[in-house]
Design a protein around this motif. Sequence first.
Motif, mmCIF file in Angstrom:
data_model
loop_
_atom_site.group_PDB
_atom_site.id
_atom_site.type_symbol
_atom_site.label_atom_id
_atom_site.label_comp_id
_atom_site.label_asym_id
_atom_site.label_seq_id
_atom_site.Cartn_x
_atom_site.Cartn_y
_atom_site.Cartn_z
ATOM 1 N N VAL A 185 -10.207 2.286 2.758
ATOM 2 C CA VAL A 185 -10.211 2.543 4.196
ATOM 3 C C VAL A 185 -10.518 1.225 4.899
ATOM 4 O O VAL A 185 -11.449 0.514 4.512
ATOM 5 N N LEU A 186 -9.754 0.899 5.930
ATOM 6 C CA LEU A 186 -10.030 -0.263 6.771
ATOM 7 C C LEU A 186 -10.571 0.229 8.108
ATOM 8 O O LEU A 186 -9.948 1.073 8.758
ATOM 9 N N LEU A 187 -11.727 -0.306 8.498
ATOM 10 C CA LEU A 187 -12.356 0.128 9.749
ATOM 11 C C LEU A 187 -12.610 -1.087 10.634
ATOM 12 O O LEU A 187 -13.330 -2.005 10.230
ATOM 13 N N PRO A 188 -12.035 -1.136 11.849
ATOM 14 C CA PRO A 188 -12.370 -2.215 12.789
ATOM 15 C C PRO A 188 -13.864 -2.166 13.109
ATOM 16 O O PRO A 188 -14.439 -1.090 13.274
ATOM 17 N N ILE A 189 -14.484 -3.328 13.185
ATOM 18 C CA ILE A 189 -15.928 -3.396 13.370
ATOM 19 C C ILE A 189 -16.269 -4.100 14.682
ATOM 20 O O ILE A 189 -15.848 -5.234 14.930
ATOM 21 N N ALA A 203 -12.247 -8.186 13.676
ATOM 22 C CA ALA A 203 -13.064 -8.071 12.468
ATOM 23 C C ALA A 203 -12.935 -6.655 11.904
ATOM 24 O O ALA A 203 -12.829 -5.671 12.639
ATOM 25 N N ALA A 204 -12.923 -6.560 10.589
ATOM 26 C CA ALA A 204 -12.778 -5.256 9.936
ATOM 27 C C ALA A 204 -13.552 -5.267 8.628
ATOM 28 O O ALA A 204 -13.776 -6.316 8.025
ATOM 29 N N THR A 205 -13.958 -4.090 8.209
ATOM 30 C CA THR A 205 -14.581 -3.918 6.903
ATOM 31 C C THR A 205 -13.721 -2.983 6.074
ATOM 32 O O THR A 205 -13.187 -1.996 6.578
ATOM 33 N N ARG A 206 -13.593 -3.322 4.820
ATOM 34 C CA ARG A 206 -12.823 -2.510 3.875
ATOM 35 C C ARG A 206 -13.796 -1.696 3.035
ATOM 36 O O ARG A 206 -14.777 -2.232 2.494
ATOM 37 N N ASP A 259 0.993 -0.328 -2.731
ATOM 38 C CA ASP A 259 -0.202 -0.106 -3.541
ATOM 39 C C ASP A 259 -0.945 -1.399 -3.820
ATOM 40 O O ASP A 259 -0.432 -2.503 -3.626
ATOM 41 N N LYS A 260 -2.150 -1.215 -4.318
ATOM 42 C CA LYS A 260 -3.031 -2.315 -4.695
ATOM 43 C C LYS A 260 -3.684 -1.947 -6.029
ATOM 44 O O LYS A 260 -3.987 -0.773 -6.274
ATOM 45 N N THR A 261 -3.890 -2.932 -6.872
ATOM 46 C CA THR A 261 -4.566 -2.728 -8.160
ATOM 47 C C THR A 261 -5.769 -3.668 -8.233
ATOM 48 O O THR A 261 -5.671 -4.837 -7.849
ATOM 49 N N SER A 262 -6.893 -3.141 -8.713
ATOM 50 C CA SER A 262 -8.131 -3.921 -8.809
ATOM 51 C C SER A 262 -8.585 -4.002 -10.263
ATOM 52 O O SER A 262 -8.546 -3.003 -10.985
ATOM 53 N N PRO A 266 -3.270 3.492 -2.919
ATOM 54 C CA PRO A 266 -2.469 3.103 -1.756
ATOM 55 C C PRO A 266 -3.169 2.053 -0.903
ATOM 56 O O PRO A 266 -4.379 2.114 -0.693
ATOM 57 N N ARG A 267 -2.393 1.115 -0.393
ATOM 58 C CA ARG A 267 -2.920 0.106 0.515
ATOM 59 C C ARG A 267 -3.176 0.716 1.883
ATOM 60 O O ARG A 267 -2.326 1.421 2.435
ATOM 61 N N ALA A 268 -4.329 0.417 2.449
ATOM 62 C CA ALA A 268 -4.655 0.953 3.771
ATOM 63 C C ALA A 268 -3.821 0.317 4.870
ATOM 64 O O ALA A 268 -3.614 0.929 5.923
ATOM 65 N N ASP A 269 -3.324 -0.905 4.635
ATOM 66 C CA ASP A 269 -2.550 -1.581 5.674
ATOM 67 C C ASP A 269 -1.070 -1.232 5.619
ATOM 68 O O ASP A 269 -0.290 -1.653 6.481
ATOM 69 N N GLY A 270 -0.661 -0.463 4.612
ATOM 70 C CA GLY A 270 0.733 -0.052 4.506
ATOM 71 C C GLY A 270 1.696 -1.148 4.114
ATOM 72 O O GLY A 270 2.913 -0.944 4.118
#
Length: 309
Positions: free
Chosen positions: A84-88, A175-178, A195-198, A276-280
Amino acid sequence: MSPASRYTYLGPEGTFTEAALRSLPEAATRELTPMVSVPTALDAVRNKEAAAALVPIENSVEGGVTATLDELASGRPLMIYREVLLPIAFALLARPGTPLESIKTVTGHPVAQPQVRRWMAEHIPDAVWESAASNADGARLVQEGRYDAAFAGEFAAATYGLEPLVTDIHDVDNAATRFVLVGRPARPAAATGSDKTSVVFWLRDDHPGALLEVLQEFASRGVNMMRIESRPTGEGIGRYCFSVDCEGHLQDRRVGDVLMGLKRSCEQVRYLGSYPRADGGHAAERPGTTDAEFVESADWLTRCLDGRG
């Protein structure tokens, strides 16, 4: 509710983490339980007291959240299900009737301080900062009279009986927090195309070019790394593991091939999930790195082995 319906998060109530968690559609049907720290939120998942935990992992100003990175790299394995990406933006919260010029002590999460430092220097230059366990915990401490004001989300004011003296405070625009939703290891969700892989990996030994050799596993297959951070292993000075996010899904042939290369060349690899990537955003596929080209090259090798190359 049962543990299967429970989500934990970095509390107390009124944190940005809670706001991020409540942005998920499934949060409406879950019991949301605040925890005092990232480790306790994640341990509830490990101990099957909760189905998942939402915790901060990265800030666009301060970088990685070390408590989360270290917890995911150590202890019983966990897996990231989504992000989740949240603007801060912060509000300066104080007890009702407090004038701005009387603010001499302020508090908030350590990650918040670099995001409001210039604003403080301009508007409350004599105020002394002391860190709190979270921004919401800072609001609680202000409610108890231990500090004059706290930097937190404006939404925390009502929870702690405070008033926002100033809102929309941020030294850096956009600014944003993931945040990541973390559960116990399971089969990753199907690839979405965005998508993203960690992963976390530990080098086998320390020699010139050791890290470069590992990074070439990504470069040679056209897999873009979106984040890489080193973290001390606790085994002595100079001993590090590396936390990486890359574009793509484990089901993508190029990403799977990278992970197999890491497994061959590293002392240890911990797969943290594909989600899934939050930024699409979508990864650009370089020539020679598509799934079809991986299949074609494997078929060619088979024909060579059969004498038909």
